[in-house]
Structure formats: C-alpha cells, structure tokens
Design a protein around this motif. Sequence first.
Motif, short mmCIF file in Angstrom:
data_model
loop_
_atom_site.label_atom_id
_atom_site.label_comp_id
_atom_site.label_asym_id
_atom_site.label_seq_id
_atom_site.Cartn_x
_atom_site.Cartn_y
_atom_site.Cartn_z
N GLN A 1 -12.00 4.32 1.64
CA GLN A 1 -11.08 3.19 1.42
C GLN A 1 -9.80 3.67 0.75
OE1 GLN A 1 -11.90 0.21 2.85
NE2 GLN A 1 -13.65 1.49 3.50
N LEU A 2 -9.87 4.79 0.04
CA LEU A 2 -8.65 5.33 -0.58
C LEU A 2 -7.63 5.72 0.48
CD1 LEU A 2 -10.18 7.57 -3.40
CD2 LEU A 2 -9.60 5.13 -3.45
N GLN A 3 -8.09 6.30 1.58
CA GLN A 3 -7.17 6.62 2.68
C GLN A 3 -6.58 5.34 3.26
OE1 GLN A 3 -10.10 8.67 5.08
NE2 GLN A 3 -9.19 10.67 4.59
N ARG A 4 -7.42 4.35 3.41
CA ARG A 4 -6.98 3.08 3.97
C ARG A 4 -5.94 2.41 3.07
NH1 ARG A 4 -11.25 -1.86 4.77
NH2 ARG A 4 -9.96 -3.24 6.09
N VAL A 5 -6.23 2.38 1.78
CA VAL A 5 -5.31 1.76 0.83
C VAL A 5 -4.01 2.55 0.75
CG1 VAL A 5 -4.97 1.26 -1.62
CG2 VAL A 5 -7.14 0.66 -0.51
N ALA B 1 -5.10 7.13 -8.31
CA ALA B 1 -4.52 8.11 -7.39
C ALA B 1 -3.94 7.48 -6.13
CB ALA B 1 -5.57 9.14 -7.00
N THR B 2 -4.06 6.16 -5.94
CA THR B 2 -3.48 5.50 -4.76
C THR B 2 -2.51 4.40 -5.20
OG1 THR B 2 -5.47 4.11 -4.63
CG2 THR B 2 -5.38 6.06 -3.21
N LEU B 3 -3.03 3.25 -5.55
CA LEU B 3 -2.18 2.12 -5.92
C LEU B 3 -1.39 2.39 -7.19
CD1 LEU B 3 -4.61 -0.84 -5.23
CD2 LEU B 3 -2.57 -0.26 -3.92
N GLY B 4 -1.97 3.16 -8.12
CA GLY B 4 -1.28 3.43 -9.38
C GLY B 4 -0.21 4.48 -9.24
N ALA B 5 -0.62 5.73 -9.14
CA ALA B 5 0.35 6.82 -9.09
C ALA B 5 1.21 6.79 -7.84
CB ALA B 5 -0.40 8.16 -9.17
N SER C 1 0.53 -4.42 -8.19
CA SER C 1 -0.88 -4.12 -8.44
C SER C 1 -1.15 -4.20 -9.94
CB SER C 1 -1.24 -2.72 -7.94
OG SER C 1 -0.95 -2.58 -6.57
N LEU C 2 -2.10 -5.02 -10.33
CA LEU C 2 -2.55 -5.11 -11.73
C LEU C 2 -3.91 -4.41 -11.77
CD1 LEU C 2 -1.68 -8.88 -12.40
CD2 LEU C 2 -0.22 -6.88 -12.75
N ILE C 3 -3.92 -3.16 -12.17
CA ILE C 3 -5.07 -2.29 -11.92
C ILE C 3 -5.98 -2.18 -13.14
CG2 ILE C 3 -5.77 0.00 -11.12
CD1 ILE C 3 -2.95 0.31 -9.96
N ARG D 1 7.10 -1.42 -4.61
CA ARG D 1 5.70 -1.45 -5.05
C ARG D 1 5.68 -1.13 -6.54
NH1 ARG D 1 4.11 3.36 -1.33
NH2 ARG D 1 6.07 3.96 -2.32
N ILE D 2 5.15 -2.05 -7.33
CA ILE D 2 5.11 -1.88 -8.77
C ILE D 2 3.65 -1.96 -9.22
CG2 ILE D 2 5.88 -2.75 -11.01
CD1 ILE D 2 8.31 -3.92 -9.64
N ALA D 3 3.24 -1.01 -10.04
CA ALA D 3 1.88 -1.01 -10.58
C ALA D 3 1.91 -1.28 -12.07
CB ALA D 3 1.20 0.32 -10.30
N VAL D 4 0.94 -2.04 -12.53
CA VAL D 4 0.71 -2.24 -13.95
C VAL D 4 -0.68 -1.68 -14.26
CG1 VAL D 4 0.45 -3.90 -15.82
CG2 VAL D 4 2.15 -4.30 -14.03
#
Length: 456
Positions: free
Chosen positions: A137-141, A169-173, A119-121, A155-158
């Motif tokens: 959508q946060l629950q869905r994601v 609070a979802t894809l990042g943390a 994820s490039l956030i 899973r790696i976030a940038v």
Amino acid sequence: MPESAPARPSARQSARAAIASVADQDSFRELALPEQGLREERLDGPLAWQGYADSRARAEARTGERESVVCGTATVGGTRAVIASFEFGFLGGSLGERTGDRLEAAHRHAREHRLPFVSLIATGGSRMQEGVRALVQLQRVARQSELTGAAGLPRIAVLRDPTTGGGWATLGAGADLILALPGSQVGFAGSRVRPADSDPAAYTAEAQLAAGAIDDVVRPEELRDALGLRLRLLSAPASTTTPPEPPAALGRTDLPATGWEAVSRARAPERPRAAAYLDAHFTERAPLRGDRCGGTDPGMLCGFGLREGRTVAYAAQCGTATTPAGYRTAARLVRLAGRLGLPVLTLVDTPGAANGAEAERAGAGAAIADLFAAVASAPVPVTSLVIGEGGSGGALALAAPGNLWATPDSYFSVIAPELATAILKRGGDETRSTAEQLRLRPQDLVELGVARGMVT
C-alpha cells in the motif's frame, strides 16, 4: 527519558478531533468512499491471520471508525482542502488494504476538484496482520501522492504522535511542506524496532527539524492558523507570466564612486539584510526549511510570501557563506514553485559558497550545480536582486539569467578582490585597484549588461 528529549504529548487526539482542531467550524464533510462494504475479504484478512477479525471489531467498537484513516473535505482558514486524518486508536493507525482504498479515493477527489491535500498523520506503519499486501500500500499511496503533486496541487503534512514507518516515508516525508506537533515521535523506525541504545531525542519532531527533514514545529493552539496560512499561500491563483517586482532598496541610494567603496558598503554591518527586505516586501510569510538530505542553512531563508494579493516564492541569502544544504533548500523551493505555478524572487547576498572540507564532503559542487539547473529550467518567472555581496558562482547560482537587479549598496564580482589580488600575485596594497579593475559596482553591472537596472 533523557533530559534532552522533549516531552511527548500526554494524550493522542482521535482522527476526528484532529480534523476539528484545524478545520473551520462545521465545514468537514466525510467522503463517501467506495471500499466501504465492497471489498471482499477473508474473515481474518488476506493472510488468514487468526484473531485479526476480532481485533478489527474491537478497534471499531473502541473508536467508532471502520478503518485507520478518516477522509473528507473541509475549509481551513477559508481554503477548501481534502483532509486525511489517521486514527491511532484503530490498530495503531496502521496502513492496510482498506487504508489504501481510502487514501487513493481521497487523492482522486483532490485532483478531480483541484483541492490541496492535507495529511494529519498518526501511524505506527504498515499492518503486519495483512503482511506484504499491507506493505505494498505504500507504493500505492506514494503513487497517488505523486499524481496529486504532478497535477500542481500542494500537499501538506501535519505530523502527530507518532509518525513512523511507511506513513512517515510516504505521506509525511513526501509532502511539499511538513509541520509537526511538539514532542511527536517522528522517524522511519518505530519505538519497538530501534536499536536498544538509541537516543529517544533523535526520533522527535525537533530532531527532524534540525536535520532539515521538516519545515516547522507548531504548537497545537497555533496549528489552525499556521496550516490555514500555508494553504492560502500555496493555493492562491498566480500569474505565471509576470515576473515579481524587485523590492525597493532599503539602504543607501547614492552610487559608490569606486569599486572598493562598493565592496565596503556591501560588507558594512549596518547594511539592511535579507530578513529586513522580506519583512518590508511581504505582508505574510511562511517558511520552507531544510534540504531533506540531513542539512539546514540559517543563512538561506526560503518560503512563500504574499505581495499585493499574489503569492511569491522566495529564496534569500543572508550575507553568510552559503552551505550545500542552503543551495539544496533553494533548489527545492524553486522546483516546488515551478510545479505550483508560483513566481520566484531571490535575494543575492553572500561572500561566496562555503569552501571548507565539510562543505566539500557535503557535496558543494553538486548542490550548486543543482541550483543552477533549477533556476535555469524554472517554468515560472524568476526575479533576482543583489542586496549586498555577490561573491562569484556561489552568488550567481541564485541569480536569474536576464532578470537581475542591484541595490546601490551591493556589488557582484567574478571573485572577491582580495582573492583576485592573491591569484594575480599582487601585493596587498593593490587590492583596491584590483577591485576597480573588476568593475563590480552596481552601475558597472548595468553597463556590462549583467544587471537590468538598479532599484532605489
């Protein structure tokens, strides 16, 4: 801006420019996402928000995108991955129903094709023009991310600028490893909803690194290599049945004659420490930092290393008293390794757990118990090597049951000789004889069946 606040990036990259900055040349292929042109919507969205359709049209014209996230596959440093890159120019990179459509489809593609997810956030949070329909959508994601993680995929976030609200609070943390660009805004609260007297420096990538919430801050010119290394290490095929070999001893090879000599050797300042062992044992390494609960411990080195083509997770004490944050970070490392099917190497070297009032307030007992549980229940093989001091339960929590090894300049004891002397109400001149009675030398550990053997 206060002097303590790092400078923020002067320009925000588009979603596609962010992809190009990390992907191997000409390797990106956008996913054909099912929601494009198929989702039935009111003209102004689910809330009939006046002017929303016009705002979307302007965003499309300005960015060339139909939604706030671009999803596809690319190779990064030779490793194929699914990439979801946010377009901040499209309504602040906000998450709406179509964003959820795209992210769900991208996660499904990752699971179907056994690909890591990157994820490039760059987002300000949920899209207010879609109200609670956007918020859910946060629950869905989060569910899709958890399904991808449960499938054994990394899973790696940038974190780009900004990463706030639900995207953080979802894809990042929620990612396994988190990188961030210097000076990026990172925090659940966006800049317009924070208390007026807030310190801007508290909402930066650097502050989150210090708080144990992310793993590294990486300069833009180094991001491609840093991301490629982590993808390569976390995606490498691994044998989950063969335990890692213990590193060779770097210090003395002769055995201590007495218990007190063993203690003195282990405490000697010139004795090789964890960093030297890791450098000698692995050809490449990527760190995992922070307990995700607000703490870090520089005396606990965790991460992933390459050993003869095989990725091994490692947690290594550095000879200091281990704090609750250190134990929680190690537990996080062991559990992640178990989910990804990567074997674990631990290096034991501590006089014991930190036992001051601050450590107690930070939950020392619970943190140690959690690491005991993580090691005991690990579904992958764990190998442990005592390279220095093995101080009581604070050291034992990091030790693999049945697969513990020792170097000649190490010891392991139920308690430090000085403390044992005090508890037994003996005089200080009896510390050396108490050390002998404790049978804490490396050769004693083998004779007692606690260690499998000694390395040389």
